[in-house]
Write a protein that holds these residues in place. Structure first.
Motif: not given
Ligand SMILES: Nc1ncnc2c1ncn2[C@@H]1O[C@H](COP(=O)(O)OP(=O)(O)O)[C@@H](O)[C@H]1O
Ligand SMILES: [Mg+2]
Length: 333
Positions: A255, A257, A284, A286, A312, A314, A316, A331
């Motif tokens: 993910h 940003q 965003d 993904r 940023n 992430n 997951d 989400r």
């Protein structure tokens, strides 16, 4: 064996709140409103739950979970479609259904003017149970649920977790076949939540059919044998937690940003080896990847090549959460 619960094309619309109806001509319709200015809460639900299952309805606020429970427990009338519980039709045999079910509502609603034990005795009388039988069974349930020392206490002197246990004792008093719990752990501290999980596991081991709603993925994953994932009044997927997680695409979701819209970078990322899918929403991005570590450098280079900085990152793992994201683009929380 006939299903404990069955619904066919179950639909529910509510009249739109007055404020929204007034706002419509100028402000346009809210997404939940249909063409006739009604709120579509359930859009044709088909469910079959076998006796003895621990079934979870998982979905965000507004998904239609409480409406579903409301119809199955005869508190809400469906707009169309059919539903039966323990072999009885909820619309035509409501009294029969109510005798066979126990309901733990979303917010504890004990009678606050009565003590804990009196709440149970009153409930037993409502179901026409003999008072001596009710008193014995009430005592036994309060012991099982760990609140026997509170029998004489006023409801207002109980903690949230203790009130929830009283609701469970009340739901079980008349020995129902099917127990419904609507978001039973909302507002409980972590310790009370774990204690309630143990109680629910015991109910299930005793052979009862349990239907629980929740918007906590971990709770659904840990407790339920089978889950229905709901959003906007429809069932998006229904299976065991393990099978649902296996259905989550990719091994890892990267993910990113970005500092601006991700459309261009997203399109380019779709062409990368090892990337099975890319979802873009605003800034965003993904990317569903075979391996996050392998794909990350290429994803970052691709974003940069489209003049975007990464704010940023992430990673997951496949989970009910990533499945929910892949089904809805959002989400769950
Ligand atoms: N009594 C009601 N009147 C009007 N709209 C309602 C009513 N109850 C629920 N809704 C709407 O129906 C939809 C589903 O709500 P609900 O069944 O409570 O979902 P959940 O329990 O999953 O949060 C939401 O859009 C909600 O605002
Ligand atoms: Mg609800």
């Amino acid at each position: 064996m006939p299903p404990a619960i069955e619904t066919r094309a179950l639909r529910k619309t509510y009249p739109a709140p007055v404020a929204q109806r007034r706002a419509r001509p100028s402000g346009g319709a809210t997404s939940a409103l249909n063409g006739r200015g009604e709120v579509l809460a359930l859009g044709g639900l088909d469910l079959a739950i076998a006796p003895g299952e621990f079934f979870g309805l998982l979905g965000p606020n507004g998904a239609g979970k409480t409406t579903t429970i409301g119809i199955l427990t005869t508190r809400v009338r469906a707009t169309s479609g059919e539903a039966s519980v323990a072999g009885a039709d909820v619309a035509t045999h409501g009294a029969l259904v109510r005798r066979r079910i126990g309901v733990v509502p979303q917010r504890p609603n004990p009678d606050r003017g009565l003590s804990v034990l009196e709440n149970l005795l009153f409930h037993g009388a409502y179901f026409g149970l003999a008072r001596t039988h009710t008193a014995q069974r009430a005592q036994q349930l309060l012991e099982q649920l760990g609140i026997s020392d509170k029998a004489a206490a006023r409801v207002d002197d109980l903690s949230g977790g203790q009130q929830q246990r009283l609701m469970i004792a009340r739901a079980l008093l008349h020995e129902p076949d099917v127990v419904f719990l609507d978001e039973p752990t909302v507002g409980l501290d972590p310790q009370a939540r774990l204690a309630l999980w143990e109680i629910l596991r015991t109910l299930h081991r005793d052979g009862r059919t349990i239907v629980m709603t929740t918007h906590y993925m971990e709770e659904a994953d840990q407790l339920c044998g089978r889950l229905g994932i709901m959003d906007h009044g429809t069932l998006l997927a229904s299976d065991t937690p393990a099978a649902l997680k296996a259905r989550a695409p990719g091994e890892t979701i990267v993910h990113l940003q970005l500092d601006g819209d991700a459309d261009g970078a997203g399109a380019a990322c779709r062409a990368l080896a090892g990337v099975s899918r890319v979802d873009v929403s605003g800034s965003d991005l993904r990317a569903y990847c075979r391996s996050g570590a392998e794909s990350l450098p290429a994803l970052l280079r691709t974003a940069e090549a489209h003049s975007r900085s990464v704010r940023n990152i992430n990673l997951d793992k496949p989970s009910l959460e990533t499945l929910f994201i892949s089904l809805t683009g959002r989400r769950l929380d």
